[in-house]
Design a protein around this motif. Structure first.
Motif, PDB file in Angstrom:
ATOM      1  N   GLY A  73     -12.981  92.745  -9.616  1.00 25.20           N
ATOM      2  CA  GLY A  73     -13.201  91.320  -9.896  1.00 25.20           C
ATOM      3  C   GLY A  73     -13.373  90.459  -8.653  1.00 25.20           C
ATOM      4  O   GLY A  73     -13.530  89.240  -8.758  1.00 25.20           O
ATOM      5  N   SER A  74     -13.388  91.082  -7.479  1.00 23.54           N
ATOM      6  CA  SER A  74     -13.477  90.256  -6.265  1.00 23.54           C
ATOM      7  C   SER A  74     -14.916  89.826  -5.947  1.00 23.54           C
ATOM      8  O   SER A  74     -15.138  88.880  -5.192  1.00 23.54           O
ATOM      9  CB  SER A  74     -12.827  91.023  -5.107  1.00 23.54           C
ATOM     10  OG  SER A  74     -13.551  90.937  -3.942  1.00 23.54           O
ATOM     11  N   VAL A  75     -15.905  90.519  -6.554  1.00 19.08           N
ATOM     12  CA  VAL A  75     -17.300  90.083  -6.375  1.00 19.08           C
ATOM     13  C   VAL A  75     -17.976  89.967  -7.742  1.00 19.08           C
ATOM     14  O   VAL A  75     -18.025  90.921  -8.508  1.00 19.08           O
ATOM     15  CB  VAL A  75     -18.118  91.077  -5.509  1.00 19.08           C
ATOM     16  CG1 VAL A  75     -19.523  90.516  -5.265  1.00 19.08           C
ATOM     17  CG2 VAL A  75     -17.436  91.379  -4.198  1.00 19.08           C
ATOM     18  N   LYS A  76     -18.453  88.776  -8.047  1.00 21.91           N
ATOM     19  CA  LYS A  76     -19.219  88.548  -9.282  1.00 21.91           C
ATOM     20  C   LYS A  76     -20.671  88.321  -8.872  1.00 21.91           C
ATOM     21  O   LYS A  76     -20.942  87.704  -7.831  1.00 21.91           O
ATOM     22  CB  LYS A  76     -18.740  87.288 -10.010  1.00 21.91           C
ATOM     23  CG  LYS A  76     -17.241  87.238 -10.217  1.00 21.91           C
ATOM     24  CD  LYS A  76     -16.888  87.626 -11.637  1.00 21.91           C
ATOM     25  CE  LYS A  76     -15.388  87.498 -11.877  1.00 21.91           C
ATOM     26  NZ  LYS A  76     -14.825  88.604 -12.627  1.00 21.91           N
ATOM     27  N   VAL A  77     -21.589  88.817  -9.694  1.00 23.31           N
ATOM     28  CA  VAL A  77     -23.010  88.558  -9.434  1.00 23.31           C
ATOM     29  C   VAL A  77     -23.563  87.787 -10.627  1.00 23.31           C
ATOM     30  O   VAL A  77     -23.537  88.271 -11.757  1.00 23.31           O
ATOM     31  CB  VAL A  77     -23.802  89.872  -9.228  1.00 23.31           C
ATOM     32  CG1 VAL A  77     -25.274  89.580  -8.988  1.00 23.31           C
ATOM     33  CG2 VAL A  77     -23.223  90.680  -8.056  1.00 23.31           C
ATOM     34  N   GLU A  78     -24.028  86.578 -10.348  1.00 23.26           N
ATOM     35  CA  GLU A  78     -24.568  85.721 -11.408  1.00 23.26           C
ATOM     36  C   GLU A  78     -26.099  85.786 -11.336  1.00 23.26           C
ATOM     37  O   GLU A  78     -26.670  85.611 -10.251  1.00 23.26           O
ATOM     38  CB  GLU A  78     -24.076  84.292 -11.168  1.00 23.26           C
ATOM     39  CG  GLU A  78     -24.278  83.368 -12.323  1.00 23.26           C
ATOM     40  CD  GLU A  78     -23.758  81.956 -11.999  1.00 23.26           C
ATOM     41  OE1 GLU A  78     -24.124  81.034 -12.717  1.00 23.26           O
ATOM     42  OE2 GLU A  78     -23.028  81.803 -10.981  1.00 23.26           O
ATOM     43  N   ILE A  79     -26.733  86.035 -12.471  1.00 25.30           N
ATOM     44  CA  ILE A  79     -28.176  86.292 -12.441  1.00 25.30           C
ATOM     45  C   ILE A  79     -28.993  85.134 -13.013  1.00 25.30           C
ATOM     46  O   ILE A  79     -28.692  84.613 -14.088  1.00 25.30           O
ATOM     47  CB  ILE A  79     -28.477  87.604 -13.193  1.00 25.30           C
ATOM     48  CG1 ILE A  79     -27.725  88.736 -12.477  1.00 25.30           C
ATOM     49  CG2 ILE A  79     -29.979  87.902 -13.212  1.00 25.30           C
ATOM     50  CD1 ILE A  79     -27.863  90.091 -13.071  1.00 25.30           C
TER      51      ILE A  79
END
Ligand code: GCU
Length: 344
Positions: A73-79
């Motif tokens: 959960g430390s890196v989220k990628v929003e597209i």
């Protein structure tokens, strides 16, 4: 893309103004430290130009999911799909400047930013899908090209199969380079692709992908060249009814990240993204195959006719481009040899 345009997109609420903060503020990880203990959670924005029903969008969603899992959960990628943040040229600029974190673009679009990317657009450089996959997954030359733009603001960290590109026209059946005479064919904004259509006897018309449908409809161009999903997911098959399997290029889609953002991440965060890119690229291969079958069937229902031809005359017409490429520099010649070394 001009700052004014970004601001107007933000103002209409399509994307929050926080995008403009890029990697700054809350988006900071740990300021270059490679210790993960204090790595702050980050949300990375990834833009691309395909619609949500396109197989590449699904694979980027997979990238996002796996990145989240791999990083706890430390890196989220929003597209941001659908070209809502701009055409490929625009989003590459945004990534270069660090205003946007990531994008997925065609390797052809990157040639305008780094001529080394031209090799991916050389017609018939890949002699089969197996050759293409071997090179993309294992070649040191590919890694050198991917890392080579670090000081220009971006690097590439992965690739996705974007199939084989072939010529399609509104109505003219193209079976040989002679049939290309006088045809205005849209190409990507890539010097190699422009030279390729010239060598094949047509009139290249570079423009961004988002303009192709209307240009076909209004007769600005007679045709274009792309994989079969262009006919369905981008609806070009509504206007262009003759698709000829020239299969002149395998141009990979490339995942690029801003150097500024990348350097702010911790080692673990970078690994989490890198592993997710690899896994989603792998699962994409099968998804792509299925998507192409679906596209071909759907295109036929739209009234598109597919022509299988003897490609030799096109291969011969395009072959001087290989020599010209190798002659340009020793580095080109080395890249070319490296690609050829994967031929079985
Ligand atoms: C492919 C590729 C896109 C690109 C398009 C084009 O569809 O996946 O990234 O924009 O070709 O021809 O411009």
């Amino acid at each position: 893309m001009k700052l004014k345009k970004i601001l107007s997109i933000a103002a209409t609420g399509i994307v929050s103004l926080s995008l403009l903060a890029g990697c700054g503020g809350d988006n900071n990880a740990n300021n270059g430290s490679s210790e993960d203990a204090g790595a702050k959670p980050v949300t990375l924005r990834l833009a691309h130009n395909q619609p949500e029903d396109h197989p590449v969008h699904a694979s980027l969603m997979e990238l996002s999911k796996l990145t989240d899992e791999n990083s706890d959960g430390s890196v989220k990628v929003e597209i941001f799909p659908n070209g809502q943040l701009g055409q490929e040229r625009d989003v590459i600029e945004l990534v270069k400047s660090g205003t946007l974190d990531m994008t997925k673009v065609s390797a052809s679009a990157l040639e305008a930013f780094d001529s080394n990317y031209g090799i991916f657009s050389l017609p018939y450089i890949f002699q089969s899908k197996e050759h293409y996959y071997e090179v993309m997954d294992n070649s040191e030359a590919v890694q050198e090209i991917f890392q080579g733009t670090k000081d220009d603001g971006f690097i590439a960290i992965g690739w996705y199969d974007a199939g084989q590109r072939s010529i399609y026209t509104v109505d003219k059946k193209v079976t040989s380079p002679d049939d290309m005479s006088g045809l205005k064919i849209r190409v990507q904004e890539s010097p190699t692709s422009i030279s390729m259509i010239e060598a094949m006897g047509g009139a290249p018309t570079p423009m961004s992908y988002g303009e192709v449908y209307t240009s076909l409809q209004q007769g600005v161009i007679d045709g274009a060249e792309n994989n079969e999903t262009a006919l369905t997911n981008s609806k070009h098959g509504e206007v262009a009814k003759a698709y000829t399997y020239t299969e002149h290029q395998y141009v990979p889609d490339v995942l690029i990240v801003s150097t500024a953002m990348w350097e702010k991440l911790s080692d673990d965060q970078r690994n989490a993204i890198q592993e997710a890119a690899k896994a989603s690229s792998e699962s994409h291969k099968d998804a792509w195959k299925k998507a192409i079958e679906k596209s071909v069937n759907a295109s036929k229902e739209m009234g598109v006719t597919f022509y299988t031809i003897d490609k030799q005359a096109f291969i011969d017409a395009a072959s001087p481009l290989h020599e010209a490429y190798k002659q340009q520099s020793e580095q080109n010649a080395a890249f070319f040899d490296d690609f050829q070394s994967f031929l079985k």
